[in-house]
Design an enzyme around this catalytic site. Sequence first.
Site, short mmCIF file in Angstrom:
data_model
loop_
_atom_site.label_atom_id
_atom_site.label_comp_id
_atom_site.label_asym_id
_atom_site.label_seq_id
_atom_site.Cartn_x
_atom_site.Cartn_y
_atom_site.Cartn_z
N ASP A 46 0.89 -1.29 0.23
CA ASP A 46 -0.01 -0.03 -0.17
C ASP A 46 0.82 1.30 -0.01
O ASP A 46 0.05 2.34 0.04
CB ASP A 46 -0.94 -0.07 1.35
CG ASP A 46 -0.08 0.04 2.48
OD1 ASP A 46 1.05 -0.01 2.64
OD2 ASP A 46 -0.88 0.19 3.67
N GLY A 47 2.38 1.24 0.00
CA GLY A 47 3.10 2.27 -0.17
C GLY A 47 3.71 2.87 0.99
O GLY A 47 4.59 3.52 1.03
N LYS A 204 15.89 39.18 -14.72
CA LYS A 204 14.85 38.84 -15.35
C LYS A 204 13.42 39.46 -14.66
O LYS A 204 13.52 39.51 -13.47
CB LYS A 204 14.80 37.21 -15.24
CG LYS A 204 14.90 36.46 -13.85
CD LYS A 204 14.89 35.06 -13.90
CE LYS A 204 14.72 34.61 -12.48
NZ LYS A 204 15.19 32.99 -12.44
N ASP A 230 24.35 28.53 -10.33
CA ASP A 230 23.09 28.59 -9.48
C ASP A 230 23.10 27.50 -8.60
O ASP A 230 23.85 26.70 -8.70
CB ASP A 230 21.89 28.62 -10.47
CG ASP A 230 20.73 29.51 -9.91
OD1 ASP A 230 20.70 29.68 -8.68
OD2 ASP A 230 19.70 29.71 -10.46
N THR A 235 13.34 22.73 -14.42
CA THR A 235 12.82 22.34 -15.90
C THR A 235 13.81 22.91 -16.80
O THR A 235 13.73 23.06 -17.84
CB THR A 235 11.38 23.12 -15.95
OG1 THR A 235 11.55 24.50 -15.79
CG2 THR A 235 10.52 22.42 -15.11
N GLY A 237 13.90 26.03 -18.08
CA GLY A 237 13.68 26.91 -19.20
C GLY A 237 14.39 28.42 -18.89
O GLY A 237 14.79 28.97 -19.87
#
Length: 339
Positions: A46-47, A204, A230, A235, A237
């Site tokens: 069940d995890g 930015k 950084d 992601t 982008g």
Amino acid sequence: MASVHGPKLIAGNSNLKLARSVARRMSLHRGMNVDLVDARVERFNDGEIFVEVYENVRDEDMFIIQPTSRPANDALMELLIIADALKRSSASRITAVIPYFGYARQDRRSKARTPITAKLVANMLEEAGIERVLTLDLHATQIQGFFDIPVDNLYASPVFALDVKHHFKDQMDNLMVVSPDVGGVARARDLAQRIGAPLSIVDKRREKAGEVAEMTVIGNVEGRTCLIVDDIVDTAGTLCKAADVLMENGAKEVHSYITHGVLSGPAVDRITKSVMKNLVITDTIEATDAVANAPNIRIVQTAPMFAQAILNTWSGTSVSSLFSTESLSAIYEGIYDCS
């Protein structure tokens, strides 16, 4: 006080490769075999997560190596349950070695009716019986103040400085360190000072969350080999767009040094198609096959630094000595030749 037996390591499933590398490095440092404590960390159907420690840990100085990376909730629960198992087994001290501290980006209330999840995680770790935390490049250094226990925050910039001096030894006079936003200037400045390079900033502006409307380069990058610095790439982008803007402003090449390669969703595909020559990340988050096979992603080791930090913590000697590039150069001898 350090135990006569030495520190004992145990790991969850989040990054077993890094945990085993740390154990091997400690074996080299100590001149004796250091293994991970034999334990069972698995899930029921069940995890639910179950932990069983097969070795005696009574009065031992225990170090749990477990980044809370993807899947973050499972990794965090494994860490908490391992800590509880050790506490109930009478370990003398429990230190959580969290190379990547998940939920660190939720360090403040950005708007009304939102949580400060990093503080909640800090409370949970303390309640589980953890007495010390060792981590790397916290997204926000003030998270150390969320804890009422000691927190040692190591820095990737000394290791990155060794890597830069090794791979760019013939271009040192032409390097430019770039912060991808104003908030990361302190981190980028640290690397710039270590390698003797000037600093630039990509400013930015966001119209709404997750979308960058405009980027402006502050500083002259024309003809320079730019190193974007950084702590997290997710992601990718913003990172890839920053690389595009730098090239449009006359940069010769763009490389990136990012501590934690979360690299979710389309990140690897974006980086592969990007104008960036290389993305350099650390091994705090276990690389997926896509990351490991990407032609322009390179992974640097943190095991030598974590191994030494664990030994220093166990022996009661300085951990801040590892903030120095000179100190780490001896630890990384054989990996980097910066002469």
